[in-house]
Design an enzyme around this catalytic site. Structure first.
Site, mmCIF file in Angstrom:
data_model
loop_
_atom_site.group_PDB
_atom_site.id
_atom_site.type_symbol
_atom_site.label_atom_id
_atom_site.label_comp_id
_atom_site.label_asym_id
_atom_site.label_seq_id
_atom_site.Cartn_x
_atom_site.Cartn_y
_atom_site.Cartn_z
ATOM 1 N N GLY A 2 15.321 -49.499 -5.008
ATOM 2 C CA GLY A 2 16.694 -49.070 -5.280
ATOM 3 C C GLY A 2 16.854 -47.810 -6.100
ATOM 4 N N THR A 3 15.795 -47.016 -6.254
ATOM 5 C CA THR A 3 15.892 -45.873 -7.171
ATOM 6 C C THR A 3 16.350 -44.579 -6.521
ATOM 7 O OG1 THR A 3 13.540 -45.337 -6.865
ATOM 8 C CG2 THR A 3 14.114 -46.818 -8.690
ATOM 9 N N TYR A 30 3.921 -47.073 10.755
ATOM 10 C CA TYR A 30 5.265 -47.272 10.207
ATOM 11 C C TYR A 30 6.156 -48.017 11.190
ATOM 12 C CZ TYR A 30 9.898 -46.153 8.367
ATOM 13 O OH TYR A 30 11.196 -46.230 7.889
ATOM 14 N N GLY A 32 17.777 -42.543 -2.553
ATOM 15 C CA GLY A 32 18.167 -42.629 -1.153
ATOM 16 C C GLY A 32 19.061 -43.805 -0.821
ATOM 17 N N THR A 92 15.636 -54.157 -3.659
ATOM 18 C CA THR A 92 14.303 -53.591 -3.856
ATOM 19 C C THR A 92 14.290 -52.163 -3.331
ATOM 20 O OG1 THR A 92 13.433 -54.386 -1.732
ATOM 21 C CG2 THR A 92 13.257 -55.864 -3.627
#
Length: 265
Positions: A28-29, A164, A31, A26
């Site tokens: 995964g596009t 975060y 970095g 997940t």
């Protein structure tokens, strides 16, 4: 003092090591997620990888340039999308050997600046999305398979990252609890905890180029090894936990150049 600030080069990998294995990544596009997908496909694994942005999915697929990688538009905060992802993984892969839960978003906001909306957005992607991704996909994971979460090296804290840091600490807790829950199925659950890593977004939403340059300078200075890590180094650690560390479960592995240990300070 560090003796070598250069970034390591990637090594040639055996393209058959993971042939026949199946993975879902997940986020995964770009970095670290994209580096994990590439490391898997370079070793022969079939990979479904997700993202929310159609353009980024198309760019990632062009960059990967292999039929072993298959993009899926999916939002980890949407239960319908997660159900569809699980169904798609079942239909196309027949099951999963490795699940990498990598999606994440960060925003720098000091105490007085945090809003309920921003808090919910960060926890929805990082914590809620991670947990329910596993809930939907765990039934597909084969006995002896593994899950690797991406958390963050939280031993040294930056101001302005309350939501975060809290959300990623929740994910670290999930890894430990789910390691115990999934033990009867022989599924190992671990987490890789990156420190300062050089990525296109630096893990923070909407950074300007000036902010990114300042962030890199601060990160290099605060990392005992004197440089930022590479996405390939995170991918190598994630694959170690998923594939090679067969007697390791419930562990959060810092990959941070000594950042969390205060080496050299």
């Amino acid at each position: 003092m560090t003796t070598n600030h250069s970034n390591p080069t990637s090594t040639i990998t055996d393209p058959n090591t993971l042939r026949g294995k199946r993975a879902v990544v997940t986020g995964g596009t770009i970095g670290m997620g994209l580096a994990i997908v590439r490391a898997l496909t370079d070793r022969g694994a079939e990979v479904l990888y997700t993202g929310r942005n159609e353009q980024r999915l198309a760019e990632a697929q062009a960059s990967l340039n292999t039929p072993l990688a298959r993009p899926v538009r999916s939002d980890a905060t949407d239960m319908n999308d997660l159900a569809a992802l699980a169904e798609h993984a079942s239909d196309t892969l027949g099951g999963i050997d490795y699940l990498f839960v990598n999606q994440g978003v960060a925003e720098f906001q000091t105490l007085e600046a945090v809003t309920e909306e921003s808090w919910d957005r960060i926890f929805d992607v990082n914590a809620k999305g991670s947990f329910f991704t596993v809930q939907h996909l765990a039934p597909l994971i084969a006995e002896g398979g593994s899950i690797v979460f991406t958390t963050v090296s939280n031993d040294e804290i930056f101001p302005g990252l309350s939501a975060y840091s809290g959300a990623k600490e929740a994910v670290a807790a999930f890894a430990k609890v789910l390691a115990a829950e999934l033990l009867p199925r022989g599924i190992r659950v671990n987490a890789v905890a990156p420190g300062f890593i050089l990525t296109p977004t630096m893990g923070v939403a909407e950074l300007t180029e000036a902010q990114r340059a300042e962030f890199i300078e601060q990160g290099n200075a605060s990392t005992p090894m004197g440089r930022g890590g590479t996405v390939e180094e995170i991918a190598a650690a994630a694959l170690f936990l998923a594939v090679d560390a067969t007697f390791v479960t419930g562990v959060e592995l810092p990959v941070d150049g000594g950042f969390g240990k205060g080496l050299g300070h």
